[in-house]
Write an enzyme that holds these catalytic residues in place. Structure first.
Site, mmCIF file in Angstrom:
data_model
loop_
_atom_site.group_PDB
_atom_site.id
_atom_site.type_symbol
_atom_site.label_atom_id
_atom_site.label_comp_id
_atom_site.label_asym_id
_atom_site.label_seq_id
_atom_site.Cartn_x
_atom_site.Cartn_y
_atom_site.Cartn_z
ATOM 1 N N GLY A 1 -8.233 6.481 11.515
ATOM 2 C CA GLY A 1 -9.333 6.303 10.561
ATOM 3 C C GLY A 1 -8.805 5.848 9.220
ATOM 4 O O GLY A 1 -7.642 5.474 9.095
ATOM 5 N N ASN A 2 -9.654 5.833 8.222
ATOM 6 C CA ASN A 2 -9.202 5.497 6.867
ATOM 7 C C ASN A 2 -9.985 6.301 5.846
ATOM 8 O O ASN A 2 -10.890 7.049 6.191
ATOM 9 C CB ASN A 2 -9.308 3.985 6.623
ATOM 10 C CG ASN A 2 -10.741 3.493 6.707
ATOM 11 O OD1 ASN A 2 -11.572 3.833 5.878
ATOM 12 N ND2 ASN A 2 -11.034 2.709 7.745
#
Ligand code: CTP
Length: 393
Positions: free
Chosen positions: A204-205
């Site tokens: 993810g980020n």
């Protein structure tokens, strides 16, 4: 002219209702004020009358008013009713269907859209009784704006603050679908994407979704019908916006394509460029003494590029973001050409933009590059929405 009935109940945030009334009038609404007994403890009828330019109501037992069924007229003669601030007590009375004063009677007698902007102590807001009341009202079709997180009067920090007046005005316009974008459909992507490695892990980020959600709210605030396709975020749904929740880039693309046609698309999501090439059906186990697993990556579809090249289904205006740390404009121009979109909002992320309240952007279009001052993300969103309205006119 659209007529609003503004019900102000007992909360220290009542003073913000005056600012809201001023903004709403400036935006072309007529506003009639109604103070509950609690509301009248915090602001005076005189202040509300002066700002709305009309008489303020408050008494259910007014002989003069009720000779003409005053409460029924108030309930029906307005295009919408805005309750701001809405106290925990008033929300509870609405949910229970009580009608023991003018505000609650009007709210029970109305067939008009109702927008509630709660304001209360965070513990009162979080209380299961309040949450159940809110849920009941939502199910009945009452719209909510806020509350927001922030510093309270107490002093205490938490969820319970009244939404700021400009955001409340946006919510009203979204509910009534009035404004320069009325009749238009806007598609907005927001948040990060999560790319599954196995059933429990993902790549993810750090995108918070703040900018994309603010853009969705601002477009709805100008009257657009908005579809917000969002990755996993910890943000409330913007009022009046249809939210489609997705996890991966591929799900996001499918949701966007299903939402077409649209007049404008704004791709504000931080889409993962790559995903694990394979997602295992079972959790990858740690095996003693075995080397750590390697994850090979596959490229994700580019949603901005896909929408830009959607042929007859291409939105008239396609807008992307570019997160850059150097040569901001040059990179944005190159990205605009490569992805085939109309505008790029280039943001300088060297200054800690992810998760922050502010954003420094440059609008890159065919006409060139326009540097915007560092602004709150909500203000960037409003400016962008106004430019979109201009372009689609
Ligand atoms: N975007 C998208 N789908 C992707 C990747 C990006 O829709 N798979 C969109 C984003 O929503 C954003 C823009 O494209 O509007 C950003 O482009 P991207 O190529 O990801 O650029 P940056 O994130 O700025 O990074 P880089 O410079 O590494 O390309």
């Amino acid at each position: 002219m659209q007529r609003l009935l503004l019900i102000v109940s007992g909360s220290v945030a009542a003073y913000k209702a005056l600012e809201f009334a001023r903004l709403a009038r400036r935006a072309g609404f007529s506003v009639t004020g109604l103070l509950t007994a609690g509301g009248a403890r915090f602001i005076t009828p005189l202040a509300l009358a002066a700002i709305t330019g009309s008489r303020v109501h408050g008494d259910l037992w007014s002989v003069e008013e009720e000779a003409q069924a005053g409460h029924i007229r108030l309930a029906r003669d307005h295009e919408a009713i805005v309750v701001a601030p809405a106290s925990a007590d008033l929300i509870a009375k609405m949910a229970a269907g009580l009608a023991d004063d003018l505000a609650t009677t009007v709210l029970l007698a109305t067939n008009r859209p109702v927008l509630v902007a709660p304001a209360m102590n965070p513990t009162m807001w979080a209380h299961p009784a309040t949450q159940a009341n809110v849920e009941t009202l939502r199910r009945r079709g009452v719209a909510f704006a806020g509350p927001e997180e922030g510093e309270m009067a107490e002093p205490e920090i938490g969820l319970g603050r009244l939404v700021e007046p400009p955001a409340l005005l946006e919510a009203v316009r979204a509910m009534l679908a009035v404004g320069p974008l009325a009749g238009r459909h806007a598609l907005v992507t927001s948040g990060p994407t999560f790319e599954a490695i196995d059933p429990v892990r993902f790549l993810g980020n750090r995108s918070s979704g703040r900018q994309g959600h603010a853009i969705a709210a601002a477009l709805a605030g100008l009257g657009a019908r908005v579809t917000l396709v969002s990755g996993p975020v910890c943000l409330p749904d913007p009022p009046g916006v249809r939210v489609i929740r997705v996890e991966s880039a591929r799900e996001m693309l499918a949701a966007c394509e299903a939402a077409l046609p649209a007049d404008v698309a704004v791709c504000a999501a931080a889409v993962a460029d790559w995903r694990p090439a394979t997602e295992t059906a079972t959790k990858i186990k740690k095996v003693a003494a075995a080397p750590p697993p390697t994850i090979s990556l596959a490229e994700n579809p580019d949603i901005l590029a896909a929408l830009s090249s959607a042929g007859s289904r291409r939105p008239r205006l396609v807008i992307g973001f570019a997160a850059e740390t150097e040569n901001v404009v040059a990179h944005a121009k190159e990205k605009r050409a490569r992805k085939g979109c109309d505008w790029i909002l280039a943001n300088d992320v060297s200054a800690g933009v992810f998760g922050a309240e502010e954003n420094a952007v440059t609008l890159v279009s065919e006409a060139g590059a326009e540097v915007w001052p560092r602004l709150a993300k909500t203000e960037v969103a409003r400016r962008l929405a106004a430019r979109i309205a201009e372009a689609l006119r």
